[in-house]
Design an enzyme around this catalytic site. Structure first.
Site, PDB file in Angstrom:
ATOM      1  N   ASP A  53     140.641 -36.451  32.660  1.00 29.56           N
ATOM      2  CA  ASP A  53     139.833 -35.297  33.051  1.00 29.56           C
ATOM      3  C   ASP A  53     140.455 -34.735  34.322  1.00 29.56           C
ATOM      4  O   ASP A  53     140.310 -35.300  35.407  1.00 29.56           O
ATOM      5  CB  ASP A  53     138.383 -35.764  33.297  1.00 29.56           C
ATOM      6  CG  ASP A  53     137.483 -34.645  33.830  1.00 29.56           C
ATOM      7  OD1 ASP A  53     138.016 -33.599  34.251  1.00 29.56           O
ATOM      8  OD2 ASP A  53     136.255 -34.835  33.840  1.00 29.56           O
ATOM      9  N   PHE A  62     132.797 -38.395  37.315  1.00 30.63           N
ATOM     10  CA  PHE A  62     131.971 -37.228  36.985  1.00 30.63           C
ATOM     11  C   PHE A  62     132.670 -36.439  35.888  1.00 30.63           C
ATOM     12  O   PHE A  62     133.838 -36.079  36.025  1.00 30.63           O
ATOM     13  CB  PHE A  62     131.758 -36.320  38.210  1.00 30.63           C
ATOM     14  CG  PHE A  62     130.819 -35.182  37.911  1.00 30.63           C
ATOM     15  CD1 PHE A  62     129.449 -35.326  38.098  1.00 30.63           C
ATOM     16  CD2 PHE A  62     131.288 -33.980  37.396  1.00 30.63           C
ATOM     17  CE1 PHE A  62     128.568 -34.282  37.781  1.00 30.63           C
ATOM     18  CE2 PHE A  62     130.416 -32.938  37.071  1.00 30.63           C
ATOM     19  CZ  PHE A  62     129.058 -33.098  37.275  1.00 30.63           C
ATOM     20  N   LYS A  67     137.867 -25.124  35.770  1.00 33.22           N
ATOM     21  CA  LYS A  67     137.884 -24.638  37.158  1.00 33.22           C
ATOM     22  C   LYS A  67     138.993 -23.630  37.484  1.00 33.22           C
ATOM     23  O   LYS A  67     138.805 -22.438  37.329  1.00 33.22           O
ATOM     24  CB  LYS A  67     137.924 -25.835  38.104  1.00 33.22           C
ATOM     25  CG  LYS A  67     136.608 -26.638  38.098  1.00 33.22           C
ATOM     26  CD  LYS A  67     136.616 -27.661  39.194  1.00 33.22           C
ATOM     27  CE  LYS A  67     135.404 -28.572  39.221  1.00 33.22           C
ATOM     28  NZ  LYS A  67     134.238 -27.976  39.865  1.00 33.22           N
TER      29      LYS A  67
HETATM   30  N1  PMP Z   1     134.919 -32.922  35.307  1.00 37.49           N
HETATM   31  C1  PMP Z   1     135.171 -32.978  36.621  1.00 37.49           C
HETATM   32  C2  PMP Z   1     136.168 -33.957  37.139  1.00 37.49           C
HETATM   33  C3  PMP Z   1     134.486 -32.133  37.504  1.00 37.49           C
HETATM   34  O1  PMP Z   1     134.724 -32.208  38.820  1.00 37.49           O
HETATM   35  C4  PMP Z   1     133.554 -31.203  36.983  1.00 37.49           C
HETATM   36  C5  PMP Z   1     132.775 -30.256  37.865  1.00 37.49           C
HETATM   37  N2  PMP Z   1     132.580 -30.629  39.165  1.00 37.49           N
HETATM   38  C6  PMP Z   1     133.342 -31.177  35.598  1.00 37.49           C
HETATM   39  C7  PMP Z   1     134.044 -32.055  34.794  1.00 37.49           C
HETATM   40  C8  PMP Z   1     132.351 -30.238  34.974  1.00 37.49           C
HETATM   41  O2  PMP Z   1     132.865 -28.935  34.969  1.00 37.49           O
HETATM   42  P1  PMP Z   1     131.916 -27.688  34.705  1.00 37.49           P
HETATM   43  O3  PMP Z   1     130.965 -27.599  35.852  1.00 37.49           O
HETATM   44  O4  PMP Z   1     132.858 -26.534  34.603  1.00 37.49           O
HETATM   45  O5  PMP Z   1     131.217 -27.964  33.422  1.00 37.49           O
END
Ligand code: PMP
Length: 395
Positions: A223, A138, A252
């Site tokens: 990521d 994700f 986050k």
């Molecule tokens: N990358 C990862 C691994 C995530 O867990 C998330 C959100 N769950 C995101 C990207 C996307 O982040 P945002 O919702 O702040 O755009």
């Protein structure tokens, strides 16, 4: 207004994109939050790995107040003091040399994709643009990052998707080798998959990806939006594998609750971006970067990564005991305080039961319970959560 009234108002005015529970959280302190009916909950969701310091950490609150009275926003036309301080702290505590700030995880990954392509055009040739990502990964909800996301359910309805992505099974080095093609420029992965079910990258795999990227002159992008910033038991999850990626994305937990994202890169890679190549109006603005400096300072001073490691071990021990009692628990996995419990049945009922009993937890797919408590959670709060969880499992 109470939970029911807020739920009705929300349904009337807010776009219906989330499967929300029928309650409004109105206040938080440490690992505890309160809803609009005054009910108290132990928070093992922590804003989905945002509140690593717990809610409303006094040092973050003070930094935000002080900054709000000084300068809320200016522009990246000028140098911004707390932005430089936060960049310096990130660089001094990681293997990276340069930082770009944006506003979310999706935006950070969008930036990473753009940086990888720019770098490839400059250093690898014009036919290199493809990024290999992992199945079940994700990476966000923007058009490019949902395409990078290796789960088809996030793609559906948004076609045509941007070109230049391909998918390889996680933790399978042989498959990745075969997937590298003439257009590949980078591999992007979460060292610990979050949304995909809390799946840690295996040691051999992550090390193997680094080696494979070196041999094929590809960029390795991690990521760490969910698993970074102490969550995995180290400040950054890549440290578990004794490797150095070329690019990393964060978001986050970086702002202690304030919205911020960051893209970190090695000097040579970062150099592919020149003035005018990438931007975000609010990226690294004084308010959120002041919050970021306070957050990272607390995280380092209190060694919350180590706390996540110790509390995570204690937590997993307790869960293993539950697994012996409840045979529908298939597997317990994770790193630090990013823990998944895979069940043989759907877990929505367990989550609702915990909610009713004052414990917030979440899922990662239909059959995995996910626990992401604040990193300063105490053993006694874990005991408290386990008691509620056990009563929900027994139902
Ligand atoms: N990358 C990862 C691994 C995530 O867990 C998330 C959100 N769950 C995101 C990207 C996307 O982040 P945002 O919702 O702040 O755009």
């Amino acid at each position: 207004m109470n939970n029911q009234e807020w739920t009705q108002e929300g349904q009337k005015y807010v776009m219906n994109t989330y499967g929300r529970l029928p309650l409004a959280i109105v206040r938080g302190k440490g690992a505890v939050v309160w809803d609009a009916d005054g009910k108290e909950y132990l928070d093992f969701v922590a804003g989905i790995a945002v509140n690593n310091l717990g809610h409303c950490h006094p040092k973050v609150v003070q930094a935000v107040k002080d900054q709000a009275e000084t300068l809320l926003h200016c522009s990246n036309l000028y140098w911004i003091e707390p932005q430089i301080k936060l960049a310096k702290m990130l660089v001094n505590n990681s293997c990276f040399d340069k930082v770009f700030f944006c506003n979310s995880g999706g935006e950070a990954n969008e930036g990473a994709i753009k940086l990888a392509r720019k770098y490839a055009k400059k250093h690898m040739g014009t036919d290199k643009y493809e990024i290999i990502t992992m199945k079940q990964s994700f990476h966000g909800r923007t058009l490019a990052t949902l395409t990078a996301t290796g789960q088809e359910k996030y793609h559906q309805g948004y076609e045509p998707l941007p070109a230049g992505f391909s998918y390889s099974p996680f933790n399978d080095l042989e498959a990745l080798k075969k997937n590298i093609g003439p257009h590949t420029c980078a591999v992007l992965l979460e060292p610990v998959q979050g949304e995909g079910g809390v799946v840690p990258g295996q040691d051999d795999f992550i090390k193997g990806v680094r080696k494979l990227c070196d041999e094929n002159k590809l960029l390795f992008i991690v990521d760490e939006v969910q698993c970074g910033l102490g969550r995995s038991g180290k400040l950054f999850a890549y440290e578990h594998y004794d490797i150095e990626p070329d690019i990393m994305t964060l978001a986050k937990a970086l702002g202690g609750g304030a919205p911020i994202g960051a893209l970190l890169a090695k000097e040579e890679v970062a150099g592919a971006f020149q003035p005018g190549d990438h931007a975000a109006t609010f990226g690294g603005n004084p308010l959120v970067t002041a919050a970021g400096v306070a957050t990272l300072t607390v995280m380092l001073e209190e060694d919350l990564a180590q706390n996540a490691h110790m509390a995570g071990e204690y937590f997993i021990c307790k869960l293993e005991a539950l697994k012996k009692k409840y045979p529908f628990i298939k597997e317990i996995r994770g790193k630090g305080l990013m823990i998944g419990v895979e069940c043989e049945k759907e877990v929505a009922g367990i989550i609702n039961d915990c909610l009713a009993k004052g414990l917030l937890i979440l899922s990662a797919g239909p059959k995995v319970l996910r626990f992401l408590p604040p990193l300063n959670i105490t053993f006694s709060q874990i005991d408290q959560a386990m008691e509620i969880l056990e009563s929900a499992l027994a139902n």
